[in-house]
Write an enzyme that holds these catalytic residues in place. Structure first.
Site, PDB file in Angstrom:
ATOM      1  CG  HIS A 105      -1.896   1.146   1.212  1.00 18.39           C
ATOM      2  ND1 HIS A 105      -3.157   1.030   0.682  1.00 18.39           N
ATOM      3  CD2 HIS A 105      -1.789   2.430   1.649  1.00 18.39           C
ATOM      4  CE1 HIS A 105      -3.789   2.183   0.795  1.00 18.39           C
ATOM      5  NE2 HIS A 105      -2.983   3.049   1.375  1.00 18.39           N
ATOM      6  CB  CYS A 106       2.060   3.296  -2.687  1.00 22.51           C
ATOM      7  SG  CYS A 106       3.235   4.627  -3.014  1.00 22.51           S
ATOM      8  CB  VAL A 107       1.666   6.747   2.097  1.00 21.63           C
ATOM      9  CG1 VAL A 107       1.344   5.700   3.142  1.00 21.63           C
ATOM     10  CG2 VAL A 107       3.177   6.915   1.959  1.00 21.63           C
TER      11      VAL A 107
END
Length: 258
Positions: A105-107
């Site tokens: 999950h990429c912020v």
């Protein structure tokens, strides 16, 4: 930061502005942000469930037992979503759902990176590296004047902006390069970030089909689409792997499954 750097460079030389890379960077970025990484279809069932039919489907306990059995790695069950999971699918605690071939999950893109947008994420890294590198190279002659004996032209504000822009772009370019090298190695072995951690206990990875085929499973077979965030209709039709539900294994693993 990149946009500010490019605006600053226009004061010096318009030929240094890599507009094509900027367009591709923004295209890839928004593709990653808005493209669904891949979710489990509502009616998806593992192969064993389809063989038993609608009258006697597998329940959660049976799927959990199959998941714990090393001989049945195809059958996996998510207790949080209360549904079966396709191969290489993982549950994202941030999104609260199962993501097909989840990488992380990429912020930075406020989205998961999974089967349907992993190629776009990699291209975003490539074009970000190219853009920041070109900006750094363009600013290098102006940065070198700080260490010369002659008079440095420009106002104090311009000089500070030049120095700060060069340092930030250089640092960002190097950090993206390290991240890009990591993902290139993952693509070469047909592995995600999560799987790279999980497969430390295995001697051979079941989905490693060779570098060429591993690359095609992410970027497709049509070379015209390799460097843009899209797939050809022919690749989508011929390669089920691009949908994130079916993944071919090496012959040794296929023989063990049946």
């Amino acid at each position: 930061m990149i946009l500010e750097s490019l605006n600053f460079l226009t004061k010096y030389d318009n030929s240094f502005i890599p507009l094509s890379e900027l367009v591709m960077l923004l295209w890839c970025y928004f593709a990653v942000v808005f493209m669904d990484p891949g979710t489990v279809p509502p009616n998806w069932k593992p192969a064993a469930d389809e063989e038993r039919g609608e009258v006697d489907p597998l329940n959660g306990v049976e799927l959990s037992n199959l998941q714990s059995d090393p001989a049945n790695q195809r059958f996996r069950y998510c207790r949080k979503c209360s549904q079966p999971k396709p191969p290489r699918c993982h549950h994202c605690s941030v999104c609260g759902r199962c993501v097909l071939k989840m990488d992380h999950h990429c912020v930075w893109v406020v989205n998961c990176v999974g089967a349907l947008n992993y190629k776009y994420f990699l291209l975003f890294l490539v074009y970000t590296f190219l853009e920041t590198t070109l900006v750094t190279i363009s600013l290098l002659p102006h940065f070198k004047t700080y260490f010369s004996d002659g008079e440095i032209p420009g106002t104090p504000g311009t000089l500070a902006t030049t120095f700060l822009t060069f340092v930030l772009n250089l640092a960002f370019s190097l950090s993206v390069l390290g991240f890009l090298v990591l993902h290139v190695s993952l693509v070469a072995s047909n592995t995600t970030t999560i799987e790279a951690y999980e497969k430390k206990t295995t001697s051979k990875w079941r989905y490693d089909l060779g570098r060429r085929k591993n690359f095609e499973q992410v970027f497709g077979m049509d070379k015209r689409y390799w460097f843009i965030p899209a797939y050809s209709e022919e690749d989508i039709r011929r390669m089920p792997v691009l949908q994130g539900l079916e993944y071919p294994s090496t012959p040794d693993f296929n023989a063990q499954e049946f």
